[in-house]
Each structure stands twice: as structure tokens, then as C-alpha cells.
Design an enzyme around this catalytic site. Structure first.
Site, PDB file in Angstrom:
ATOM      1  N   SER A  85      -3.194  -0.882   1.459  1.00 56.60           N
ATOM      2  CA  SER A  85      -2.502   0.436   1.328  1.00 56.60           C
ATOM      3  C   SER A  85      -2.844   1.520   2.192  1.00 56.60           C
ATOM      4  O   SER A  85      -2.451   2.555   2.236  1.00 56.60           O
ATOM      5  CB  SER A  85      -2.884   0.868  -0.342  1.00 56.60           C
ATOM      6  OG  SER A  85      -2.193  -0.022  -1.166  1.00 56.60           O
ATOM      7  N   VAL A  99      -6.588  -2.412  -1.104  1.00 53.87           N
ATOM      8  CA  VAL A  99      -7.238  -3.662  -1.765  1.00 53.87           C
ATOM      9  C   VAL A  99      -7.944  -4.593  -1.001  1.00 53.87           C
ATOM     10  O   VAL A  99      -8.574  -5.430  -1.366  1.00 53.87           O
ATOM     11  CB  VAL A  99      -6.304  -4.132  -2.747  1.00 53.87           C
ATOM     12  CG1 VAL A  99      -6.018  -3.312  -4.120  1.00 53.87           C
ATOM     13  CG2 VAL A  99      -5.235  -4.642  -2.098  1.00 53.87           C
ATOM     14  N   TYR A 125      -5.294   6.516  -6.296  1.00 56.29           N
ATOM     15  CA  TYR A 125      -4.741   6.237  -7.560  1.00 56.29           C
ATOM     16  C   TYR A 125      -5.334   7.149  -8.764  1.00 56.29           C
ATOM     17  O   TYR A 125      -5.772   8.196  -8.476  1.00 56.29           O
ATOM     18  CB  TYR A 125      -4.663   4.720  -7.690  1.00 56.29           C
ATOM     19  CG  TYR A 125      -4.228   3.915  -6.596  1.00 56.29           C
ATOM     20  CD1 TYR A 125      -3.087   3.849  -5.905  1.00 56.29           C
ATOM     21  CD2 TYR A 125      -5.496   3.075  -6.051  1.00 56.29           C
ATOM     22  CE1 TYR A 125      -2.878   3.298  -4.781  1.00 56.29           C
ATOM     23  CE2 TYR A 125      -5.072   2.596  -4.954  1.00 56.29           C
ATOM     24  CZ  TYR A 125      -3.950   2.498  -4.248  1.00 56.29           C
ATOM     25  OH  TYR A 125      -3.706   2.036  -3.104  1.00 56.29           O
ATOM     26  N   LYS A 173      -0.104   2.854   4.026  1.00 52.31           N
ATOM     27  CA  LYS A 173       1.166   3.809   3.382  1.00 52.31           C
ATOM     28  C   LYS A 173       0.760   5.320   3.842  1.00 52.31           C
ATOM     29  O   LYS A 173       1.792   5.968   3.730  1.00 52.31           O
ATOM     30  CB  LYS A 173       0.742   3.782   1.811  1.00 52.31           C
ATOM     31  CG  LYS A 173       0.946   2.482   1.189  1.00 52.31           C
ATOM     32  CD  LYS A 173       0.463   2.519  -0.345  1.00 52.31           C
ATOM     33  CE  LYS A 173       0.759   1.147  -1.080  1.00 52.31           C
ATOM     34  NZ  LYS A 173       0.400   0.942  -2.249  1.00 52.31           N
ATOM     35  N   TYR A 176       7.596  -4.038   3.188  1.00 51.56           N
ATOM     36  CA  TYR A 176       6.468  -3.420   2.614  1.00 51.56           C
ATOM     37  C   TYR A 176       5.218  -4.292   2.778  1.00 51.56           C
ATOM     38  O   TYR A 176       4.102  -4.162   3.039  1.00 51.56           O
ATOM     39  CB  TYR A 176       6.706  -3.066   1.222  1.00 51.56           C
ATOM     40  CG  TYR A 176       5.485  -2.671   0.127  1.00 51.56           C
ATOM     41  CD1 TYR A 176       4.885  -1.446   0.338  1.00 51.56           C
ATOM     42  CD2 TYR A 176       5.116  -3.840  -0.791  1.00 51.56           C
ATOM     43  CE1 TYR A 176       3.722  -1.275  -0.367  1.00 51.56           C
ATOM     44  CE2 TYR A 176       4.054  -3.329  -1.270  1.00 51.56           C
ATOM     45  CZ  TYR A 176       3.264  -2.197  -1.387  1.00 51.56           C
ATOM     46  OH  TYR A 176       2.254  -1.842  -2.129  1.00 51.56           O
TER      47      TYR A 176
HETATM   48  N1  GLN Z   1      -0.104  -4.863  -0.939  1.00 47.44           N
HETATM   49  C1  GLN Z   1      -0.789  -4.361  -2.076  1.00 47.44           C
HETATM   50  C2  GLN Z   1      -0.057  -4.324  -3.307  1.00 47.44           C
HETATM   51  O1  GLN Z   1       1.255  -4.017  -3.278  1.00 47.44           O
HETATM   52  C3  GLN Z   1      -1.354  -2.970  -1.729  1.00 47.44           C
HETATM   53  C4  GLN Z   1      -1.799  -2.419  -2.977  1.00 47.44           C
HETATM   54  C5  GLN Z   1      -3.283  -1.543  -2.699  1.00 47.44           C
HETATM   55  O2  GLN Z   1      -3.715  -1.716  -1.424  1.00 47.44           O
HETATM   56  N2  GLN Z   1      -3.705  -0.816  -3.537  1.00 47.44           N
HETATM   57  O3  GLN Z   1      -0.276  -4.938  -4.380  1.00 47.44           O
END
Ligand code: GLN
Length: 307
Positions: free
Chosen positions: A63, A261, A243, A66, A191
Site C-alpha cells: 500500500s 502489508v 487505516y 498508493k 492495482y
Molecule cells: N495489496 C494489498 C491488498 O490489496 C494492499 C493492502 C495493504 O498494504 N494494506 O490487500
């Protein structure tokens, strides 16, 4: 201030925490990563770098990507983007479906999965097709890290697609509210591919320098976004970058930051430096457990927080 010595102290202090928490095993390709690894890197605006542990080892940025897609979408669409994705903390897990239903398919912010999927969709529309959108994202990441060798780990992307029921559900739900323009599988696949980019802590600490310097890379002098857009991205990182633990991260660390993650966290000290820490074992909210603690120690020891 001896930043290298401070990083070495932090590495020692977090050692007892390594392995506490859990790696992201819902992505099978990430389940086998050794949870006890740790690396941390700092890059100053003049390019000086400091690092400890495995700061040169590439990991799945997940993420953290993002931040880069949000930057490109804000550049492409300006404030129009906020018609499709908000900028408020969600207070919910990163992959939650619940809020989306009663908020009519408009995700709270670009850093939860639903918001990042809308951002990816907007880039596919803007650049004409998924291939060009992904090439543009990769070109941008290579520019800001000044590292042409950055690539995607196809095994991680494939593994996520094979188990991507929840992200596909988010995208389908948003499509039913007309908030996805392109084909659902194409958007989610793109994505997953940008989430599967691999970079090291040292490369990522270099890559976020444009956000520490008002949208212009302080080393190459390349302007990517306006100072105002840079300010906004930092604000959204501060309020939404972790989050449902974003308040806690602001409370303990006090910097704009974004986790993934894969166990990475980037943080920005405006006007001073980019930071990245990596340790794969995650806390309950999906943020690196030792990484969060390391950043807290960093701002405590240096006084470099925005507060
Ligand atoms: N690619 C992971 C997902 O879509 C990204 C989530 C994350 O890093 N929090 O679940």
C-alpha cells in the site's frame, strides 16, 4: 546530530520486538517472508543517506504504492478527483466493505483499498489503457527513486489476484454505484501489480523526498506536483496513512506516513528528510509492529515530528 548513531540505537532497541506480530499471510506469496527482518533508512534533502539492518533489501511495497498513484491522479485531475474518492479517515480496516455500501460507493480516502482502486481506475481512464497507466506509474516510481531498476514481482501480483475476492468485491460494489469506469478485473489486476512493486527502505526513503520538498525533487529539481498538492498528500498521509490506526500513528510518531502489508512504512519530515522502515511482522491493523515502534523512537530521539 548523528543520525547514523541514532538509527543504530533504534535497531538495538527494537530487536526484542522482531517477530512479534504476524506477516500478511492472506497473500500467500508474502506468507513465507522471514518475520524477524528489520531495515531502516533516512535520506536527507541533499541526498545524504543513512541506513541500518536490511535497508538495502527489496520488499513488497504494497500500500505504500498508493501514495504514488494518489500523486499521479491528483496531478491528472486536480480537485475533481475528490468527486470519486474522499479525504477523511475511515476508522475502518483497509479492506472493509461496510462503509462503502452506505456511502454510495465513494470510498473515504485514497489509502484504503477501495479508494486506491478508484484512483487506479482513474489513471487507466486518463492514460487510455491499463498498460500505459502501469508504465506511467512505474516510470514515476523510477523517477522519484532515481532507480531505473525498480520492478514488479509478478509472483506476488499473481498470488493476490488468485486470492483477491475481497478487493474484487470492493471493485464490483463500486462499479454498481458507477464509480468504476473500466472493466473490474483489469482495474484490480493493475492495482495488484502496483502493490507488488519491490523496493528497499533506502530506495523508498529517497523516493518520498518530493513530499518533503513541496512537490519538487530536491536533488534532480524535477517538479512533480504543486506545493499545495504536496501539502494535501502529506495531510492525507497523516490522517489516513495507517487505516484505523492513523490516529495512533499520529499520536505516537507525529509524521505523515504510509504503511503497507509487506511491512514497510514511509514517513516524511517536511523540509528535512524521507524515512523508510521495514519489518514484515504486522500488528492487528496491518501495520509493521517493529516499524511503528522504530519511527516512534526516531521522532522521540531527534525531535523531528511535525508537532
Ligand atoms: N495489496 C494489498 C491488498 O490489496 C494492499 C493492502 C495493504 O498494504 N494494506 O490487500
Amino acid at each position: 546530530m548523528d543520525i547514523q548513531a541514532i538509527l543504530e540505537e533504534i535497531e538495538k532497541e527494537v530487536r526484542p520486538l522482531l517477530g512479534e506480530g504476524k506477516v500478511a499471510d492472506y497473500i500467500p506469496a508474502l506468507a513465507n517472508v522471514d518475520p524477524k527482518q528489520f531495515g531502516m533508512a533516512v535520506t536527507l534533502l541533499d541526498g545524504t543517506q543513512y541506513g541500518v539492518g536490511e535497508s538495502g533489501k527489496r520488499f513488497s511495497i504494497q500500500s505504500i504504492s498508493k501514495v504514488f498513484t494518489f500523486t499521479l491522479a491528483l496531478h491528472a485531475y486536480g480537485p475533481e478527483l475528490y468527486k470519486r474518492v474522499g479525504r477523511e479517515p475511515s476508522g475502518s480496516p483497509f479492506n472493509s466493505l461496510v462503509q462503502l455500501e452506505y456511502e454510495h460507493g465513494i470510498p473515504r480516502n485514497p489509502f484504503i483499498n477501495a479508494g486506491a482502486i478508484v484512483v487506479t481506475d482513474s489513471l487507466i481512464t486518463h492514460f487510455g489503457d491499463d498498460y500505459t497507466a502501469l508504465e506511467t506509474i512505474m516510470g514515476f516510481i523510477r523517477d522519484i527513486s532515481d532507480e531505473p531498476s525498480v520492478t514488479i514481482d509478478p509472483e506476488v501480483a499473481r498470488s493476490e489476484m488468485e486470492h483477491g475476492y475481497r478487493n474484487l468485491a470492493l471493485a464490483h460494489l463500486m462499479k454498481s454505484f458507477d464509480n468504476i469506469d473500466n472493466e473490474v478485473r483489469t482495474v484490480v489486476q493493475t492495482y495488484f501489480k502496483h502493490c507488488a512493486v519491490t523496493m528497499s527502505a533506502s530506495e523508498l526513503s529517497r523516493a518520498v523526498l518530493y513530499l518533503a520538498n513541496g512537490g519538487t525533487d530536491p536533488i534532480t529539481q524535477h517538479t512533480f506536483i504543486t506545493p499545495q498538492q504536496s501539502k494535501r498528500i502529506n495531510a492525507v498521509m497523516l490522517t489516513c496513512g495507517h487505516y484505523d490506526a492513523s490516529g495512533d500513528f499520529a499520536f505516537h510518531v507525529g509524521l505523515p506516513g504510509k504503511s503497507g502489508v509487506g511491512g514497510g512504512i514511509v514517513a516524511v519530515v517536511p523540509g528535512k528528510m524521507g524515512i523508510c522502515v521495514w519489518s514484515p511482522a504486522l500488528n492487528e491493523q496491518g501495520n509493521s509492529l517493529a516499524g511503528t515502534r522504530a519511527l516512534e523512537l526516531f521522532t522521540t530521539k531527534t525531535g523531528f515530528s511535525i508537532f
